[in-house]
Design a protein around this motif. Structure first.
Motif, PDB file in Angstrom:
ATOM      1  N   LYS A   1      -2.868  -8.205  -2.079  1.00 21.27           N
ATOM      2  CA  LYS A   1      -1.998  -7.054  -1.816  1.00 21.27           C
ATOM      3  C   LYS A   1      -0.752  -7.115  -2.714  1.00 21.27           C
ATOM      4  CE  LYS A   1      -0.467  -4.555   2.313  1.00 21.27           C
ATOM      5  NZ  LYS A   1       0.919  -4.914   2.695  1.00 21.27           N
TER       6      LYS A   1
ATOM      7  N   GLU B   1       0.202  -4.216  -5.380  1.00 16.15           N
ATOM      8  CA  GLU B   1       1.505  -3.532  -5.305  1.00 16.15           C
ATOM      9  C   GLU B   1       2.293  -3.668  -6.603  1.00 16.15           C
ATOM     10  OE1 GLU B   1       2.251  -4.068  -0.472  1.00 16.15           O
ATOM     11  OE2 GLU B   1       3.344  -5.321  -1.906  1.00 16.15           O
TER      12      GLU B   1
ATOM     13  N   LYS C   1       3.275  -0.682  -9.180  1.00 12.64           N
ATOM     14  CA  LYS C   1       4.694  -0.442  -9.519  1.00 12.64           C
ATOM     15  C   LYS C   1       4.867  -0.261 -11.024  1.00 12.64           C
ATOM     16  CE  LYS C   1       7.111  -3.148  -6.228  1.00 12.64           C
ATOM     17  NZ  LYS C   1       7.820  -4.430  -6.012  1.00 12.64           N
TER      18      LYS C   1
END
Lengths: 239, 239
Positions: free
Chosen positions: A195, A199, A203
């Motif tokens: 995860k 992420e 980004k």
């Protein structure tokens, strides 16, 4: 049809479609917008990865990937004189290999969005349990310190050549208990660890020009289809 | 490079890379052997899917997919006179549309391994809670009986045209508590439901000529690389 994003790396990339994997999550994030192509090669270091460059990123392609993650270093950082030493690559060569990879990708497509990902931190205790089990020699084949040195150089090379990077080594260690929360065997990722990668990569892509919410879907949304006249919207979209 | 397996279907295909998704698991199963390409279009029925056929499976491609899953019917089976009626397709037309899809895929590549997947069973209670919530009309827009009729015809068409099929509607109902175990909102799949699809599709592919364990990996395994002479194995493999 859809733009392609290639995930190039070692086992942490190869395994990125296992349960909760970051590659699978990325595919979901770019659903109907971009294809995620996984090119992970378990056990590879940057020295061996160079042999695959022309194969995975052929020059002269009319449809080169729009983006690529380059996620090596965990094997390069394996220690000399320990059980994984055959994977070791000296840190200066690691840097130079990363430069070669980046230069090749830029030659493949000058607009390709390149994201270097540093090796994750190492949980030496988890590593010892996993690699040696009952026969533990108590001598780790990877250390967090070594991984950190490679991570630092990875970020440096990215800056030097003007590409993006994710400092996974630092990022993960911001969370208390990262050793077991993010790493399953001291090196590979748990679903929570996956995860973090997902992420951080999203980004970077969002911060550049590959923000999934801003990209068009490749077929009409079903709510755009007039049930009485379905061909209309498909003709408008030239399908 | 690698052979491609295309997943063509509705939302249950589009969402197949969400957490524990069957598409992601399939990618993992075919790691370094085949690329899984997801072409799921949420809300689509077979009538609308026809408009995408030439786009997703262009005729005359020199590298057509080696296999495709065709997973429609859940929307076709939505009931007339209820809230999802715009997605309804009469069962005879559904059959004919499936035939058109299969004929097109065979034209695209006569050797393509085609796997029809029936719609899953419907948990009407779960559906009512999900679709209507507080404003429940108590009139389901999909019933398990209707889904079953479409599933039966899907299997029939597969037999008629000599392609493979997975009767998901039947298979899931073999398990006690399938309603909540496999379905998250009476229609879409939980991770356990995704697991069933993954297992059943792999069974069909293994039973044909696309058994992952029997397929070659596209790059040398790291254990085949001689650290003193790494180029050797890459040259042998013509990379």
């Amino acid at each position: 049809m859809r733009p392609e994003i290639v995930l190039f790396g070692d086992s942490i990339t190869e395994q990125s479609f296992s349960y909760g994997g970051w590659g699978a999550s990325l595919t979901d994030t770019y659903s109907r917008k971009a294809d995620i192509v996984v090119r992970g090669v378990s056990g590879y270091n940057t020295r061996w990865a160079l042999f695959l460059l022309h194969h995975i990123f052929p020059l002269g392609s009319t449809t080169p990937p729009v983006a690529a993650t380059v996620f090596f270093g965990a094997n390069d950082a394996a220690l000399l004189g320990r059980t994984s030493e055959s994977q070791h690559v000296p840190i200066e060569e690691y840097k130079e290999n990363l430069r070669k990879i980046i230069r090749h990708l830029k030659e493949c497509s000058p607009t390709m969005l390149i994201v270097l990902i540093t090796p994750p931190p190492i949980d030496e205790e988890g590593r010892l349990e996993s690699v040696y089990g009952e026969k533990a020699t108590k001598l780790p084949e990877r250390t967090n310190e070594a991984a950190g040195s490679y991570a630092k150089e990875c970020v440096e090379v990215a800056k030097e050549l003007g590409v993006s990077s994710v400092n996974l080594w630092s990022k993960m260690q911001e969370t208390h208990g990262w050793q077991k929360k993010f790493l399953s065997d001291g090196l590979h990722l748990t679903p929570d660890g996956n995860k973090v990668v997902h992420e951080e990569v999203v980004k970077v892509l969002n911060g550049a020009w590959l923000s999934a919410p801003d990209m068009p879907s490749d077929f009409p949304h079903h709510s755009e289809i007039d049930p009485q006249n379905p061909e209309k919207v498909f003709k408008q979209r030239c399908l």
